[in-house]
Each structure stands twice: as C-alpha cells, then as structure tokens.
Motif scaffolding. Structure first.
Motif, short mmCIF file in Angstrom:
data_model
loop_
_atom_site.label_atom_id
_atom_site.label_comp_id
_atom_site.label_asym_id
_atom_site.label_seq_id
_atom_site.Cartn_x
_atom_site.Cartn_y
_atom_site.Cartn_z
N ILE B 90 0.83 -1.21 0.00
CA ILE B 90 0.00 0.00 0.00
C ILE B 90 0.86 1.26 0.00
O ILE B 90 0.64 2.17 -0.80
N LEU B 91 1.87 1.31 0.88
CA LEU B 91 2.68 2.52 0.97
C LEU B 91 3.43 2.80 -0.33
O LEU B 91 3.50 3.93 -0.78
N TYR B 92 4.01 1.75 -0.93
CA TYR B 92 4.71 1.96 -2.20
C TYR B 92 3.77 2.50 -3.25
O TYR B 92 4.10 3.44 -3.97
N ASN B 93 2.58 1.90 -3.35
CA ASN B 93 1.64 2.36 -4.37
C ASN B 93 1.26 3.82 -4.17
O ASN B 93 1.17 4.58 -5.13
N LEU B 94 1.02 4.20 -2.91
CA LEU B 94 0.67 5.60 -2.65
C LEU B 94 1.83 6.51 -3.04
O LEU B 94 1.64 7.54 -3.68
N ALA B 95 3.05 6.11 -2.67
CA ALA B 95 4.21 6.93 -3.01
C ALA B 95 4.36 7.05 -4.53
O ALA B 95 4.63 8.13 -5.06
N PHE B 96 4.18 5.92 -5.24
CA PHE B 96 4.29 5.95 -6.71
C PHE B 96 3.29 6.94 -7.29
O PHE B 96 3.61 7.70 -8.20
#
Lengths: 291, 319
Positions: B90-96
C-alpha cells in the motif's frame, strides 16, 4: 518568447539525459576490461578497454542465437495470434446491434477487475494443461489476449466504423465475416498497428512466463538467459554442453559478459525505436481514452 | 441491456431475435477463440480460489484434498509477513501515485512550453525510453550503479567523498524505499507524461490568448488554465492506479532488489510473497491464502474507489 523557453529546455534536457545515462554506464562497463572492473569498479570512462566480453559471447554463440531465435519466434507467433484473436473478439463487442453483446463485453471487462491470482493459474497450466517446459508456456499464459487491449480496440471500432457502411455492405449481400475482413479491418490499420506494437513489446520483454513455467534452459528466451545470468554468471558456459570450444577458450570475464549480454538484448529495441516511436507515443494516447 | 429486454417481450419480437441470430451467428463464432482464452486464462483460475480453504495434497488431487476452513489464513495473518507485505504494497503504491503524478504533470507542462516540434519529439522519445525496457534489463542497470564496485560506491562514495568503504546496497533495507520509488519513477514517468501532454495540447489556445491579453504570467496560466483543464485526465489516471493498490509490479520488487533476502523487510510485497511461497517454498496453502486475500481486497478497493469517483464526478467513473 524564445527567452522564456530556456528553463523548460534545460530541465527537459537534463531529464532526458537522466533517462539515457544508465544505458551509457551499461554499455561502457560491457567494454571494460574485467580486471579494471573488479579493481576500480564500474565507470563511464573505463580505465582499460576490452572486447573480451563480446568475444566470449561470440564463442558461446549458440546459446545466445538459440535464445534470440526463441524470442523472435515467440514474439511473431504471440503477436500474430494475439492480434487476430483480439480483433475478432473486439469487433463483435463493438456492434451495438449484436444481441447479448453487452453481456459478453462485461465478461471481458470483468477480467480486468478480478482474477484468481498466481496459484490457481499456475496449477491449472501445469497440472491440467501440462504447459510446463513447452514453447506454449512462453506464448499463452497472461499475454495472448489482454482484455485492456480488447476494450481499447472496441472503443476504436465504435467511434471509427460508421454503422452505415456495415449496413449497406450487408444489404449488398456480404456476410458478417466478410464485412469484418473486407471493410472493417482496412479501416482499422492504425489501431491494429498500435495493439500489435504493444503486444510485440510485451512478448519481446517477457521473462515472467519463463521464470515460472520453464526449468528447461533450452527453451529460454533471451530475457530468461539474462535473468538467469544475474544470479549465475557461469550460466553461459554451463549450458553450452555441446560446445567443444571451451577447452582453449578465454577465461570467462563474468562481470563484463553479463553487461554485454544486456547490451545485446536491448540493441534491437534501440535500433528499431526511432522507427516505431511515433506509433508508440500515439498508441499510449489512444490507450488513455477509456473504453 | 434494455434493448434485449424489450426484444424478448412478445412472440413477434422473439421471432425477430431468431432472425437476428441467423444474421449474427458469424459474429458469435468470431468471438469464440477469445472467449475460450479468457475462460481458461481468467475464469477457471477464479474458480480455483477455493484452493486456499483446502490442505492441498497432490496424492489426493486438488478436488479430493481435505477442507480446512480458514486455517491457511490463520497461519498467514499470525505471521509478521502479512502485516509487512500489506504495508509495503500500500505505501509503495501511494508513493508511486504521488511522485509519478507530480513529476509527469511538471514535465508535460514544461513540454508544452517548447516551441520546436523536433525538440518536443526528441524529449518525448528519450523520456519514454526506459518504459520500453524489461525489468530484467532495469535490474542490470541498477546493478551497475549499486554493486559493491558499482558506479555509486567506486566513483561517488570512495572517489568523490573520499570514504574508505562503500555501502553494500543489496543488504541494507533502509535505502530501498528510495531506490524503488526512484527506479519506478524513472521507468514509468514517461508514459504518464505523454498522456498528460496529450491532454494539455487538447486545450484550446483561445484560453491562453485571452489570458495573455489580460496580462497573465506563465505560472498564472498554468495555475488557472492548464491544471484545472487536465484535472479530469489526472483523476482518471490516479483512480486507475488506486484501483490497483493491492497489486504491484512483480519485476520491480523481485528483479531490481535481486531477490536479496536481507532486504525483504522493505522490498517484499504481496506479489513477491505469493511467488516465493509457491515457487521457492512450494507452500500452496500459504501462497493461495495470500493470493485470495489480494484478489478479494483488491476487488473491494477497485469497486470502492470507483464508487467514490461516481459520487464526485460521474463522467470520470470507469463503470
């Protein structure tokens, strides 16, 4: 007017260089002498140039040539068959007058929202369809028909093929298949080229199917060879059992050879890119229009 | 669907449907290969979700294995892994989404300021170049920079900064969030940039000319014309990515960190977890439980994000 564009030009030029630089490092290190690479590290300006990596690849030629051949074969077959099936599925879905068309369109669309995931897919292909270690494993799973491409193609047909010409062809006595091949397809060259290009790039770049469904290295595509080399630099030498060159051959320059194979892999794309970039960029904008 | 409903009403219309089928059977035949493919590749695996509720024993076969209810899920969620892979995904996707959207909008606005068409084409094709390369090749490019003797260690850290030893990137988890986000932006920003640029050049030049007459500066035009007018495209693209929030690019998280165990804490996502559990550990229970978790929650996320957008602006909804 011109003065203002200095800053945008500067930023865009820097960004473009940033996109290009990693490839330059890759190419430079593939031409670096193995000892210099180990001693001084990777550099844009090699301390000592060497062609050994490429000589080595040349000697081990058969592995690379076979892998390349498999990649080319898979790309041609996959793109051809995939494009045929995709267009034959998308065109009927674009016909507003087709009974139950919307139900079929939903069945296609739904696969974009929900899927069974890797485990059931893997077990079905391996245990029931026995696809493991066959060429089909590189062509069929996941790549052949992409429902996203179907929806793009369908919306292209809807907005670019006038109902009137279909109706008049039908009244003139043409059957639906003939209308598709003789009237619709010639009017749809741009979308066929775009989807074909995307399919082709997907097949050329695919390593995932090989990673999952192949243990037989003879069937490896060039991407699979590259993938294996990253963890096993000796792969080229060990998989080349039939070769007799090994005895007197130069010692394996492991690090630079890996980089050289990566260069060999991307070379065709770099050579072809100037010719197809126009269509590729156009295709991306077509794809962003929702179906 | 309303049309079909009417067609079925009354015998007269039923007869017309039969006539229609006579005309259209060829269209149905044409669809068969594609539908069979989707049946095999997509729908049959969907029905395989039940595997997660079984204790798979190949001697008994997939259907014959014992039902064990939610045991596999209990194992999965009792382990630390479930939390880590969910958090990372989730965090990676939000950052992306944030990083890529901001950079792509900036670049596309800058691209719109360029007058020379030849230069626009050159910038576009160079920025798009990384998008064309497979993740395996990307992992080689990253390796050339981050290897123990890679460019960063040998030239920048020991060379320019004069420190004795470099960093062993592939065993230090703390650097990887930045590396992954950077590599992802490097690879995918070009694609988004082209979409946003196409949306910007679709804006009528009348707006800009009128604004110029009123004495608007460049950034004012960007703020009050460009950004509001490309908002629908941005919302659609962000929504598409939000819907995929429970999925990640397997290659980015498997190839680029070179499957290095020491950095799993910041590189393991649901997709890599399912793959490792299935292929490397042959733990079908655990991997299928994680797969079902991903499919079901991922589906809810897609429906949810679409519902929100339907409420805000209906024309931007996907369905």
């Amino acid at each position: 007017m011109k003065k203002r564009a200095i800053i945008p030009n500067l930023i865009l030029a820097l960004t473009s260089i940033l996109c290009l630089v990693p490839f330059l490092l890759l190419i430079a290190s593939s031409f670096t002498d193995e000892n210099a690479l180990v001693l001084y590290g990777y550099s844009f300006f090699p301390k000592k140039l060497s062609l050994k990596a490429y000589q080595y690849i040349w000697q081990q030629g058969i592995v690379i040539v076979r892998a390349y051949g498999i990649t080319v074969l898979v790309t041609i077959l996959g793109t051809g068959v995939g494009l045929t099936i995709t267009s034959m599925l998308s065109y009927p879905l674009s016909r507003k007058d087709l009974p139950f068309g919307k139900i079929f369109a939903f069945l296609v669309f739904f696969t974009m929202l929900f899927n069974g995931g890797l485990v059931p897919t893997y077990l079905m292909y391996v245990k029931y369809l026995h696809i493991k270690n066959t060429l089909l494993a590189l062509i069929v799973p996941g790549l052949l028909v992409n429902s996203f491409f179907c929806m793009i193609m369908r919306s292209y047909f809807i907005s670019n093929i006038p109902d009137a010409i279909i109706e008049s062809a039908y009244i003139d006595g043409a059957n639906e298949f003939k209308i598709f091949t003789k009237m619709v397809l010639p009017l749809s060259k741009p979308i066929m080229a775009t989807i074909g290009l995307f399919l082709g790039v997907n097949y050329w770049n695919d390593w995932y199917n090989g990673l999952i469904y192949l243990t037989e290295t003879k069937l490896f595509s060039i991407q699979n060879v590259l993938n294996r080399m990253i963890s096993d630099a000796q792969f080229l030498a060990s998989s080349n059992l039939g070769s007799t060159v090994n005895a007197g051959a130069i010692q394996l320059p492991a690090t630079s050879t890996r980089m050289a194979i990566a260069v060999v892999t991307i070379l065709p794309i770099f050579v072809a890119y100037p010719f197809f970039q126009k269509y590729f960029i156009k295709g991306i904008t077509i794809g962003s229009v929702k179906g | 669907m309303a049309d079909e409903g009417k067609a079925l009403r009354g015998k007269k219309k039923q007869k017309r449907t039969l006539q229609k089928l006579k005309r259209y059977y060829m269209l149905y035949l044409m669809m068969i290969p594609g539908l069979i493919y989707l049946l095999i590749n997509n729908y049959v695996p969907m029905s395989g979700l039940y595997l997660a509720f079984k204790n798979i024993d190949f001697r008994l076969g997939l259907l014959g294995s014992d039902w064990i209810g939610f045991k596999n899920f209990e194992f999965l969620f009792r382990s630390q892994d479930a939390f880590i892979i969910t958090r990372n995904t989730i965090l990676y996707n939000l950052a992306f989404i944030v990083v890529n959207t901001v950079i792509a909008i900036m670049l596309s606005i800058l691209l719109n300021e360029i007058i020379s068409i030849r230069r626009i084409k050159l910038y576009q094709s160079l920025i798009l170049l990384p998008y064309l390369i497979s993740m395996v090749v990307v992992s080689y490019l990253v390796l050339a920079f981050l290897n123990t003797k890679g460019f960063i260690n040998s030239t920048i850290i020991t060379g320019l900064l004069g420190r004795g030893t470099g960093i062993s990137w592939y065993s230090e988890a703390k650097y990887w969030p930045f590396i992954i986000i950077f590599v992802n932006a490097w690879k995918n920003v070009g694609y988004l940039c082209i979409i946003y640029y196409a949306s910007i050049i679709g804006i009528s030049s009348d707006y800009y000319e009128a604004a110029s007459l009123d004495g608007a500066r460049m950034w004012q035009k960007i703020r009050y014309i460009t950004i509001p007018l490309i908002k629908p495209t941005v919302i659609t693209m962000v929504l598409l990515s939000l819907g995929r929030m429970f999925y990640s690019d397997f290659g980015l998280f498997y190839q680029v960190p070179m499957d290095s165990g020491a950095i799993y804490s910041t590189t393991n996502v649901i997709d890599t977890y399912v793959y490792r559990a299935l292929i490397q550990l042959s733990d079908i229970g655990m991997s299928s439980a994680a797969g079902v978790y991903q499919s079901v929650v991922g589906f809810i996320v897609v429906l949810g994000s679409n519902l929100v957008v339907r409420k805000v602006s209906k024309e931007n909804a996907l369905f």
